[in-house]
Write a protein that holds these residues in place. Structure first.
Motif, mmCIF file in Angstrom:
data_model
loop_
_atom_site.group_PDB
_atom_site.id
_atom_site.type_symbol
_atom_site.label_atom_id
_atom_site.label_comp_id
_atom_site.label_asym_id
_atom_site.label_seq_id
_atom_site.Cartn_x
_atom_site.Cartn_y
_atom_site.Cartn_z
ATOM 1 N N GLN A 36 0.891 -1.629 -0.189
ATOM 2 C CA GLN A 36 0.322 -0.369 0.196
ATOM 3 C C GLN A 36 0.529 1.385 0.321
ATOM 4 O O GLN A 36 1.844 1.200 0.580
ATOM 5 N N HIS A 37 0.474 2.113 -0.626
ATOM 6 C CA HIS A 37 1.054 3.370 -0.908
ATOM 7 C C HIS A 37 0.588 4.053 -0.188
ATOM 8 O O HIS A 37 -0.042 4.812 0.651
ATOM 9 N N GLU A 50 -1.744 6.394 -0.708
ATOM 10 C CA GLU A 50 -3.498 5.484 -0.081
ATOM 11 C C GLU A 50 -4.232 5.512 1.158
ATOM 12 O O GLU A 50 -5.844 5.183 1.508
ATOM 13 N N TYR A 109 -2.344 7.584 -9.785
ATOM 14 C CA TYR A 109 -3.480 7.195 -10.524
ATOM 15 C C TYR A 109 -3.116 6.497 -12.047
ATOM 16 O O TYR A 109 -3.362 6.006 -12.542
ATOM 17 N N LYS A 150 0.129 6.020 -14.371
ATOM 18 C CA LYS A 150 0.007 4.064 -14.043
ATOM 19 C C LYS A 150 -1.190 4.251 -15.119
ATOM 20 O O LYS A 150 -1.083 3.087 -16.080
ATOM 21 N N SER A 152 -7.029 -4.102 -1.950
ATOM 22 C CA SER A 152 -6.893 -2.724 -2.242
ATOM 23 C C SER A 152 -7.128 -1.260 -3.500
ATOM 24 O O SER A 152 -7.573 -1.919 -4.479
ATOM 25 N N SER A 161 -5.679 0.538 -5.580
ATOM 26 C CA SER A 161 -4.465 0.040 -6.687
ATOM 27 C C SER A 161 -5.257 -0.583 -7.400
ATOM 28 O O SER A 161 -5.894 -0.982 -8.671
ATOM 29 N N THR A 162 -5.897 -1.898 -6.651
ATOM 30 C CA THR A 162 -5.749 -3.522 -7.573
ATOM 31 C C THR A 162 -7.754 -3.223 -7.990
ATOM 32 O O THR A 162 -8.049 -3.438 -9.295
ATOM 33 N N TYR A 186 -7.013 -0.910 -11.038
ATOM 34 C CA TYR A 186 -6.048 -1.752 -12.893
ATOM 35 C C TYR A 186 -7.511 -2.730 -12.552
ATOM 36 O O TYR A 186 -7.290 -2.947 -13.989
ATOM 37 N N GLN A 190 5.124 -4.304 -11.139
ATOM 38 C CA GLN A 190 4.731 -3.265 -10.833
ATOM 39 C C GLN A 190 3.767 -3.817 -12.778
ATOM 40 O O GLN A 190 3.198 -3.533 -13.336
ATOM 41 N N LEU A 194 0.309 -4.279 -12.389
ATOM 42 C CA LEU A 194 -1.343 -3.955 -13.567
ATOM 43 C C LEU A 194 -2.231 -4.262 -13.909
ATOM 44 O O LEU A 194 -3.161 -4.237 -14.555
#
Lengths: 202, 191
Positions: free
Chosen positions: B5-6, B9, B32, B35, B73, B75-76, B79, B156, B160
């Motif tokens: 986790q960033h 985030e 994001y 990305k 998450s 990001s998940t 993406y 990454q 992604l």
């Protein structure tokens, strides 16, 4: 989903490169690939490095891989976002008729209305029977007052004429009113139980 | 593979929990957008279309934000939306009738454009390698493009594209091998 390449796995298990077979460079290509990508352990890395120093064939292959890597790096330059990207996103959001905020507002309103209806129902169920009780007692008290006044009437007729006429003027409508109230009270008392049941079923 | 986790985030999650969707979305864009653009570019292979797609993806993210309860998450989640949006677009494109670049009428029209009348020497190796990458199967192409856009980070690419790390390595290895093969055929054809 494909798992790790069996070719890579096989060569990784071998640990290092060897020149004992014909066309060994082609066989060790995967190992070389890992070496160039820096994903080998220190020990494996040293082994491949030592081999490369003595094998012109593998050196040539390594150079080929490196050239490809360089060319790919140069040609696949990352795209960049236009400076107004963020503004465009917000504009697109604003132009959406059914934006999330509008939906959330509608959801909140619907939730509030449902809660309010539930609250009213609960309030009625909890307090309406008590209200009926109070109404009933009030009506009974009025009836009692009426009969008291009726009983007192002979006493008023013995007093002065003026007082008697005044009393007679307001006692008649009061009596009628109280009679109506007593009817309501009777109805309320009779209807109390079925009403309770109905409210309980709500 | 679950990404780490960033720090931002956590801040975004706090904003979301507080109901401050706008602020959370602003941070999310900041974190994001690049990305998501790379991911869209790796799938669509066109910079302008990738940016339009990124805009569309963030619109979907905005719509979905009130329903995001932090199960996956952040990001998940983003993406996944990005990949699905791009896949939908690719499916739409596949269903649409297209004009082939190799149709005689189209080739004649292309020849008439002076900017496209370049010799092999003028285009250089960059042009050649791009042409070779275009000939790769789609999944190899995605992995190899994203690998170079993401500073050669296997992790990454794996996050992604939602692929296991081993698969990413395998695809990359095979893609490069295929490129070398195509390159040698290309050189032989040119003499």
């Amino acid at each position: 989903m494909a798992d790790s390449d069996p070719e890579i796995e096989r060569l990784s298990r071998k640990g290092g490169t060897s020149r004992d077979s014909q066309g060994h460079c082609a066989q060790n290509e995967a190992r070389l690939f890992e070496y160039l990508d820096g994903i080998l352990t220190a020990e494996e890395f040293s082994a491949v490095k030592a081999h490369l120093a003595t094998c012109p064939e593998c050196q040539a292959l390594s150079e080929e891989w490196q050239r490809l890597d360089f060319e790919l790096g140069a040609c696949l330059a990352p795209p960049s976002l236009s400076p107004n990207f963020r503004t465009r996103v917000w504009q697109a959001i604003g132009a959406e008729p059914d934006s999330a905020l509008a939906r959330k507002r509608a959801q909140l309103r619907a939730d509030w209305e449902a809660d309010w209806a539930d609250h009213r129902r609960r309030f009625l169920r909890a307090h309406f029977p008590a209200l009926l009780d109070k109404l009933g007692y009030g009506v009974l008290a009025s009836m009692a007052m009426y009969f008291v006044l009726r009983l007192c009437r002979p006493l008023w007729s013995l007093s002065t004429d003026v007082t008697t006429s005044l009393v007679q003027q307001w006692v008649a409508p009061l009596g009628l009113g109280l009679a109506a109230l007593s009817l309501i009270a009777a109805y309320v008392v009779a209807a109390k139980k079925p009403l309770r049941r109905w409210l309980g079923a709500l | 593979m679950e990404p780490t986790q960033h720090p931002t985030e956590g801040l975004i999650r706090q904003r979301l929990a507080a109901g401050d969707l706008r602020e959370a979305f602003e941070r999310l864009l900041e974190l994001y957008s690049r990305k998501v653009l790379h991911l869209a570019f790796s799938m669509l292979h066109n910079e302008t279309q990738a940016e339009d797609m990124a805009q569309d993806i963030f619109l979907r993210v905005w719509k979905g934000l009130p329903g995001y309860h932090g199960g996956a998450s952040l990001s998940t989640w983003i993406y996944t939306i990005a990949r699905n949006t791009c896949l939908t677009e690719l499916k739409k494109r596949a269903a649409r009738p297209t004009v082939s670049l190799h149709e005689p009428a189209f080739e004649e029209a292309m020849d008439a454009v002076p900017a496209l009348q370049t010799t092999d020497r003028e285009t250089g190796l960059g042009m050649d390698i791009k042409h070779l990458v275009e000939q790769l199967p789609e999944h190899y192409r995605q992995v190899i493009t994203l690998f170079y856009l993401e500073q050669k980070s296997y992790e990454q690419v794996s996050v992604l594209l939602g692929l296991p790390l081993g698969t990413v390595k395998t695809y990359l290895y095979r893609a490069k091998k295929e490129l070398l093969k195509l390159g040698s055929h290309h050189s032989m054809a040119l003499g």
